[in-house]
Design an enzyme around this catalytic site. Structure first.
Site, short mmCIF file in Angstrom:
data_model
loop_
_atom_site.label_atom_id
_atom_site.label_comp_id
_atom_site.label_asym_id
_atom_site.label_seq_id
_atom_site.Cartn_x
_atom_site.Cartn_y
_atom_site.Cartn_z
N ASP A 74 57.71 -64.22 68.10
CA ASP A 74 58.28 -63.26 69.06
C ASP A 74 56.86 -63.10 69.78
OD1 ASP A 74 57.03 -61.25 67.43
OD2 ASP A 74 58.84 -60.95 66.29
N ASP A 76 55.29 -59.38 71.95
CA ASP A 76 55.47 -57.82 71.95
C ASP A 76 54.58 -57.48 73.01
OD1 ASP A 76 56.80 -57.65 69.17
OD2 ASP A 76 54.97 -58.40 68.88
N ASP A 155 47.68 -52.27 63.56
CA ASP A 155 47.36 -52.18 62.08
C ASP A 155 45.99 -53.06 61.89
OD1 ASP A 155 48.49 -54.59 62.83
OD2 ASP A 155 50.02 -54.31 61.35
P1 ATP Z 1 54.46 -61.52 63.52
O1 ATP Z 1 55.67 -61.17 64.83
O2 ATP Z 1 54.25 -63.17 63.66
O3 ATP Z 1 55.16 -61.16 62.49
P2 ATP Z 1 52.96 -59.59 64.82
O4 ATP Z 1 51.65 -59.19 64.63
O5 ATP Z 1 53.42 -59.63 66.29
O6 ATP Z 1 53.32 -60.68 63.95
P3 ATP Z 1 55.02 -57.36 64.81
O7 ATP Z 1 55.66 -56.85 63.43
O8 ATP Z 1 55.91 -58.22 65.66
O9 ATP Z 1 53.64 -58.10 64.09
O10 ATP Z 1 54.40 -56.17 65.41
C1 ATP Z 1 53.64 -56.38 66.76
C2 ATP Z 1 52.27 -55.44 66.45
O11 ATP Z 1 52.70 -54.22 66.33
C3 ATP Z 1 51.27 -56.08 65.55
O12 ATP Z 1 50.66 -56.97 65.90
C4 ATP Z 1 50.44 -54.54 65.35
O13 ATP Z 1 49.70 -54.77 66.41
C5 ATP Z 1 51.72 -53.65 65.83
N1 ATP Z 1 52.26 -53.04 64.46
C6 ATP Z 1 53.58 -53.40 63.91
N2 ATP Z 1 53.76 -52.91 62.62
C7 ATP Z 1 52.78 -52.14 62.55
C8 ATP Z 1 52.26 -51.33 61.38
N3 ATP Z 1 53.03 -51.27 60.53
N4 ATP Z 1 51.30 -50.53 61.67
C9 ATP Z 1 50.47 -50.81 62.67
N5 ATP Z 1 50.87 -51.39 63.69
C10 ATP Z 1 51.81 -52.06 63.67
MG MG Z 2 55.35 -59.97 66.85
#
Ligand code: ATP
Ligand code: MG
Length: 465
Positions: A74, A76, A155
């Site tokens: 996805d 963001d 994170d």
């Molecule tokens: P994926 O979508 O592949 O699972 P992602 O890194 O994009 O990985 P998401 O859950 O979509 O993860 O979150 C988008 C972004 O938001 C993360 O990359 C991070 O920067 C931030 N983020 C998400 N969850 C947290 C959290 N629990 N604590 C701090 N930052 C977070």
């Molecule tokens: Mg994501």
């Protein structure tokens, strides 16, 4: 004098902040993130925000995965537009979330998530909408900020790269690119504090390490073990959402191994962990199921969380079912259904399993003894049961371990593909009709459906006092 001192302190903090908050900006020719690998819808959102005078960056997995040559699941986006301003720009936008207010912009099946820059939760502002629990877990932190603030509440360093749609450069405040090159998952800031703020970050660390084939920074590993118990304070519905990401993204097997290694699995599934420690065969059963799940995800086949939950719960369910059968007069199927309900309800405080998954999981488990009957109506109704397919797959797993006879497994495999006539013969129902079957292929024998209903009606008054 005192005023001067205060000024000096202020200046030193200010200059330190300036130094820390200055990103390394990597211009487009020096990195490999191309718009060709960013979804068109994400680009639309980035450009509309930018053209409306806001800053707009692609962040998180969208940048990380493209850098690694993977397909992001996805996209963001982070911006200085506030949620209401985002909503005003997109008719297909919905504001969601309590802990974080986020904008979801929907394009058919794709949702682009847009978050307003946030300042860290300890922001020194009397109006800050911030709350922590006793263990330091953030309950609410809706404090808007600038991109310079936003980066510190992300994170991991690999998740904190900002791709600027204005000039296609990447802003790196925290050495994220270096850590991606070193293939390491590293927390931003003090690991203990960051894990206390949100214990789900422990699961996220494992998830990213398993998915990206990264190592976990030893500072996280050291902080994780004593803090694993804090997962118990996380809302169990959030843990279910995380369970789906952990086990249905195609990396269930390495994720499971790492979760066990770091004592996280037992926080979600304590009874499964207990069984795994003593029952080597159950361990193999789980391994095969995880491999199958990963294979299905990679082949774009559907996966339901109820199947893997059924696998995780199988040993604890069997234990309870055996006790129930010894204590009370229950059929094997009944005992399994009661035991499955028991195990699910016991786990609800750890990981809340929605009924739409727990109910079919119970059925799948309770159907297991039915596979031993290969003749007559009972076998036919199993074949026509709406959970047959899942129960059959589950039974095949048991057969791989030798818990179900191979000939029996083969019988149920073959019967699914043979002609209706042959099927009826094999079930010793020659001449009887099958539900939903074309009666022209049958011998014209009357269906047993109607007489059965009549019997049920006449039985009713008898059961009244
Ligand atoms: P994926 O979508 O592949 O699972 P992602 O890194 O994009 O990985 P998401 O859950 O979509 O993860 O979150 C988008 C972004 O938001 C993360 O990359 C991070 O920067 C931030 N983020 C998400 N969850 C947290 C959290 N629990 N604590 C701090 N930052 C977070
Ligand atoms: Mg994501």
């Amino acid at each position: 004098m005192c005023r001067l001192n205060a000024q000096a302190v202020y200046l030193s903090i200010f200059s330190r902040t300036l130094q820390v908050n200055k990103p390394k900006i990597i211009p487009r020719p020096e990195h490999n993130v191309s718009r060709a690998n960013i979804s068109r819808n994400a680009q639309k959102v980035l450009y509309r925000l930018h053209n409306s005078g806001f800053q707009s960056f692609l962040v998180g997995g969208g940048v990380r995965d493209v850098m690694l040559g993977l397909h992001p699941k996805d996209f963001d986006i982070a911006t200085n537009a506030h949620p209401e301003e985002i909503k005003a720009l997109f008719s297909n936008c919905r504001l969601i979330g309590r802990r974080f207010r986020l904008a979801h912009i929907r394009f058919g099946r794709e949702i682009i998530e847009v978050a307003t820059f946030r300042a860290p939760a300890d922001h020194d502002d009397e109006y800050a909408d911030v709350a922590h629990d006793q263990e330091g877990r953030i309950l609410r932190d809706n404090v808007y900020g600038e991109v310079d603030d936003d980066v510190w509440r992300r994170d991991f360093t690999c998740n904190a790269l900002y791709y600027n749609i204005a000039d296609f450069s990447i802003w790196d405040y925290v050495g994220g690119i270096e850590d991606i090159n070193k293939r390491v998952v590293k927390l931003i800031g003090d690991p203990e504090q960051r894990l206390r703020e949100d214990p789900v970050r422990m699961l996220r660390a494992v998830r990213f390490a398993a998915k990206l084939n990264f190592s976990i920074d030893p500072n996280i590993v050291n902080a994780m073990q004593p803090l694993a118990g804090l997962l118990a304070n996380v809302p169990s519905s959030r843990l279910f959402d995380e369970f789906i990401k952990l086990f249905q993204s195609g990396f269930a097997k390495p994720t499971f191994a790492m979760m066990r290694e770091h004592f996280l699995f037992r926080e979600l599934f304590p009874e499964t962990e207990r069984a795994l420690l003593t029952d080597e065969k159950f361990g193999r059963f789980v391994q095969i199921a995880l491999e199958n799940t990963d294979g299905r995800v990679k082949n774009d086949q559907s996966v339901s969380p109820m199947f893997l939950l059924g696998v995780f719960f199988w040993a604890p369910v069997l234990e309870i079912a055996n006790n129930l059968r010894a204590d009370r007069k229950m059929s094997e199927g009944q005992a399994l259904a009661v035991a499955a309900a028991d195990v699910v309800s016991w786990h609800q405080t750890r990981i809340s399993i929605p009924r739409r998954f727990s109910a079919p999981m119970r059925e799948m488990i309770a159907l297991q003894p039915r596979f031993t009957t290969t003749k007559g109506r009972r076998a036919l109704t199993l074949l026509e049961h709406k959970r047959f397919r899942a129960a059959y797959d589950f039974m095949l797993l048991r057969a791989e371990l030798g818990d179900v006879d191979q000939d029996l497994a083969k019988f149920w495999t073959d019967i699914q593909t043979c002609s209706q006539e042959e099927r009826m013969d094999r079930l010793h129902l020659g001449g009887k009709s099958i539900k939903g079957a074309n009666s022209g292929t049958e011998c014209g024998a009357p269906s047993r459906k109607r007489p059965r209903r009549r019997r049920a009606k006449s039985a009713k008054p008898k059961s009244k006092p």
